[in-house]
Write an enzyme that holds these catalytic residues in place. Structure first.
Site, PDB file in Angstrom:
ATOM      1  N   GLN A 169      37.685  36.596  43.508  1.00 20.17           N
ATOM      2  CA  GLN A 169      36.766  36.580  42.357  1.00 20.17           C
ATOM      3  C   GLN A 169      37.466  36.196  41.057  1.00 20.17           C
ATOM      4  O   GLN A 169      36.842  36.184  39.996  1.00 20.17           O
ATOM      5  CB  GLN A 169      36.115  37.959  42.179  1.00 20.17           C
ATOM      6  CG  GLN A 169      35.259  38.401  43.343  1.00 20.17           C
ATOM      7  CD  GLN A 169      33.987  37.558  43.503  1.00 20.17           C
ATOM      8  OE1 GLN A 169      33.596  36.812  42.602  1.00 20.17           O
ATOM      9  NE2 GLN A 169      33.357  37.671  44.649  1.00 20.17           N
ATOM     10  N   HIS A 210      37.193  44.983  48.363  1.00 19.77           N
ATOM     11  CA  HIS A 210      36.211  44.405  49.295  1.00 19.77           C
ATOM     12  C   HIS A 210      36.617  44.827  50.712  1.00 19.77           C
ATOM     13  O   HIS A 210      37.803  45.020  50.979  1.00 19.77           O
ATOM     14  CB  HIS A 210      36.305  42.882  49.138  1.00 19.77           C
ATOM     15  CG  HIS A 210      35.281  42.108  49.896  1.00 19.77           C
ATOM     16  ND1 HIS A 210      35.407  41.807  51.234  1.00 19.77           N
ATOM     17  CD2 HIS A 210      34.122  41.529  49.500  1.00 19.77           C
ATOM     18  CE1 HIS A 210      34.370  41.082  51.621  1.00 19.77           C
ATOM     19  NE2 HIS A 210      33.576  40.903  50.592  1.00 19.77           N
ATOM     20  N   LYS A 221      33.868  30.136  46.626  1.00 21.77           N
ATOM     21  CA  LYS A 221      33.540  30.872  45.396  1.00 21.77           C
ATOM     22  C   LYS A 221      34.032  30.122  44.166  1.00 21.77           C
ATOM     23  O   LYS A 221      33.890  30.592  43.044  1.00 21.77           O
ATOM     24  CB  LYS A 221      34.170  32.262  45.438  1.00 21.77           C
ATOM     25  CG  LYS A 221      33.585  33.147  46.540  1.00 21.77           C
ATOM     26  CD  LYS A 221      34.178  34.521  46.494  1.00 21.77           C
ATOM     27  CE  LYS A 221      33.951  35.302  47.758  1.00 21.77           C
ATOM     28  NZ  LYS A 221      32.586  35.766  47.949  1.00 21.77           N
ATOM     29  N   ASP A 239      44.114  40.046  46.106  1.00 21.12           N
ATOM     30  CA  ASP A 239      42.897  39.388  46.568  1.00 21.12           C
ATOM     31  C   ASP A 239      42.279  38.710  45.349  1.00 21.12           C
ATOM     32  O   ASP A 239      41.680  39.367  44.496  1.00 21.12           O
ATOM     33  CB  ASP A 239      41.969  40.455  47.162  1.00 21.12           C
ATOM     34  CG  ASP A 239      40.566  39.922  47.419  1.00 21.12           C
ATOM     35  OD1 ASP A 239      40.271  38.768  47.043  1.00 21.12           O
ATOM     36  OD2 ASP A 239      39.750  40.681  47.973  1.00 21.12           O
ATOM     37  N   CYS A 270      29.880  44.655  50.311  1.00 25.58           N
ATOM     38  CA  CYS A 270      31.100  44.828  51.129  1.00 25.58           C
ATOM     39  C   CYS A 270      32.100  45.720  50.418  1.00 25.58           C
ATOM     40  O   CYS A 270      33.315  45.479  50.454  1.00 25.58           O
ATOM     41  CB  CYS A 270      31.741  43.486  51.476  1.00 25.58           C
ATOM     42  SG  CYS A 270      30.681  42.426  52.435  1.00 25.58           S
TER      43      CYS A 270
HETATM   44  N1  PMP Z   1      37.523  39.685  48.396  1.00 23.04           N
HETATM   45  C1  PMP Z   1      36.606  39.657  47.427  1.00 23.04           C
HETATM   46  C2  PMP Z   1      36.893  40.353  46.127  1.00 23.04           C
HETATM   47  C3  PMP Z   1      35.400  38.996  47.648  1.00 23.04           C
HETATM   48  O1  PMP Z   1      34.471  38.978  46.687  1.00 23.04           O
HETATM   49  C4  PMP Z   1      35.169  38.360  48.888  1.00 23.04           C
HETATM   50  C5  PMP Z   1      33.868  37.658  49.184  1.00 23.04           C
HETATM   51  N2  PMP Z   1      32.731  38.359  48.800  1.00 23.04           N
HETATM   52  C6  PMP Z   1      36.174  38.416  49.855  1.00 23.04           C
HETATM   53  C7  PMP Z   1      37.332  39.075  49.562  1.00 23.04           C
HETATM   54  C8  PMP Z   1      36.016  37.749  51.176  1.00 23.04           C
HETATM   55  O2  PMP Z   1      36.002  36.375  51.027  1.00 23.04           O
HETATM   56  P1  PMP Z   1      35.615  35.405  52.220  1.00 23.04           P
HETATM   57  O3  PMP Z   1      34.333  35.931  52.774  1.00 23.04           O
HETATM   58  O4  PMP Z   1      35.471  34.072  51.565  1.00 23.04           O
HETATM   59  O5  PMP Z   1      36.728  35.465  53.204  1.00 23.04           O
END
Ligand code: PMP
Length: 414
Positions: A210, A130, A233, A207, A372
């Site tokens: 998910q 991401h 999430k 990270d 993203c």
């Molecule tokens: N990493 C992953 C794999 C994500 O899916 C997301 C959110 N789409 C993020 C990081 C960022 O998370 P946040 O916007 O809650 O900081």
């Protein structure tokens, strides 16, 4: 705790706990929410916890001796211990509350990265990251002259482990990689990645945004050095997340943000000394209500039993994949053997954006765009996909309704 083989999740019961799922959109169409990878919906218990905080004990924490402040502080610190137990961290000193995954990663980049990395050192990320696990590292790399290496992903959306192993040099200091890809659903073998990184003398940041909502995460078993995730999430509130870090690493890292709460003493003559872990990394007033509600979300989620959550989401994934592959011109991007409830797709002759907009008219919420993850999508030769992602409250009937709506949309646009 293990669960008897014949038990399955009572989805209808679960759905009743989410008031928003009773919503109708576009002239009375029932909402079919297939965007939980972006933000999951919130059960009543979590909403009630937020409400109760503001009704009964809203106060700043760690600051006052009055009743409300003590109650709020107690609940906030209790939440920290619940998170510790949830991810099997050794100590509450290893659990830092942040605004989310993005802030957690930035904390590591700015504190660990700035203090530990020198020009010529290497950080390894992967093609399936991401942007929040790419851009902060790029910014640091540009600033310090650090080299960013990118682990390739094959056509199924699986990390190339052979390449990974061969990419290490004696200058590789850290691997930063997603546990589960938000764009493909691929579940990465973190334990194996961690073992290899450690053998080569590097650290690993995971990270987990998910992963945490869908599977039991045990940071000790994974041997992750850092692990980041977000509340919104995992059926919790927005604006709160967690950075787990091994105590000896966090101990050696300088504070990132300065302000109240993170100091021991402040003086113009004698300098400033910093608070102990975890407070050293929590400058200013945190998201108190959200942290307390995150604890409620964790208790709610673990109360469902991860085995049942896993089984159910897997059934949704299999059923949706099978039905979608029957559509003429369907291309599913990401077909890893180990996959979470995320389906990225394109259909010949239809723009992702058009599908997303039109299917919303049928009450179906999916995501369209680059998720993203622009480098990843570009490596598949596309700019955007549609993405359906499942939460524990989705049903097989909803999957059918989604596929039926998709077929109707395709008649309109092709
Ligand atoms: N990493 C992953 C794999 C994500 O899916 C997301 C959110 N789409 C993020 C990081 C960022 O998370 P946040 O916007 O809650 O900081």
């Amino acid at each position: 705790m293990t669960v008897a083989n014949d038990l399955i999740l009572d989805v209808e019961q679960v759905r009743k706990e989410f008031p928003i799922l009773a919503r109708q959109v576009h002239d009375g169409k029932p909402l079919i929410y297939l965007d939980s990878a972006a933000t999951s919906q919130t059960p009543q218990a979590v909403i009630d916890t937020l409400d109760d905080y503001y009704h009964r004990y809203n106060a700043n924490i760690h600051r006052g001796l009055h009743t409300l402040s003590e109650e709020a502080t107690g609940a906030y610190e209790h939440a920290r211990d619940t998170v510790r137990e949830f991810i099997n961290a050794e100590s509450i000193r290893e659990v830092i509350f942040t605004r989310g995954t993005t802030e957690a990663i930035n904390l590591v980049v700015h504190s660990w990265g700035r203090s530990q990395l020198k020009a010529g050192d290497e950080v390894m990320i992967s093609y399936m990251e991401h942007h929040s696990n790419i851009v902060p590292w790029q910014m640091l790399a540009n600033e310090l002259g650090v080299t960013l290496k990118v682990i390739p992903v094959d056509e199924r959306g699986v990390l190339d482990l052979d390449a990974y192993e061969h990419m290490f040099t004696e200058r590789t200091r850290l691997v930063a990689v997603a546990h589960v890809s938000n764009a493909l659903g691929t579940i990465n073998p973190i334990k194996q990645l961690a073992r290899i990184a450690h053998d080569k003398g590097a650290l690993i940041l995971v990270d987990g945004a998910q992963a945490v909502p869908h599977q039991r995460v045990d940071v000790a078993d994974l041997d992750a050095d850092f692990y980041a995730f977000s509340g919104h999430k995992m059926y919790g509130p927005t604006g709160v997340g967690v950075l787990y870090g091994k105590a000896e690493l966090l101990e050696a890292m300088p504070p990132w943000q300065g302000g109240g709460e993170m100091i021991k003493t402040v003086s113009f003559d004698q300098g400033t000394t910093y608070a102990e872990l975890p407070h050293k990394f929590e400058a200013g007033t945190p998201a108190i209500a959200e942290v307390i509600a995150l604890e409620r979300a964790i208790r709610w989620l673990t109360g469902l039993h991860f085995e049942l959550v896993n089984d159910w989401e897997h059934r949704l994934l299999e059923h949706a994949t099978e039905r979608m592959l029957a559509i003429d011109g369907m291309r599913i991007i990401g077909q890893a053997p180990e996959k979470s409830g995320v389906i990225s797709f394109l259909v010949d002759g239809a723009h992702a954006q058009d599908i997303g907009l039109l299917i919303d008219q049928f009450g179906v919420a999916i995501r369209t765009g680059n998720h993203c993850a622009q480098p990843l999508l570009h490596s598949f030769g596309v700019d955007a996909t549609c993405r359906a992602s499942f939460g524990v409250y989705n049903t097989l009937e909803e999957v059918d309704q989604f596929v039926d709506a998709l077929n109707r949309v395709l008649v309109m646009v092709r």
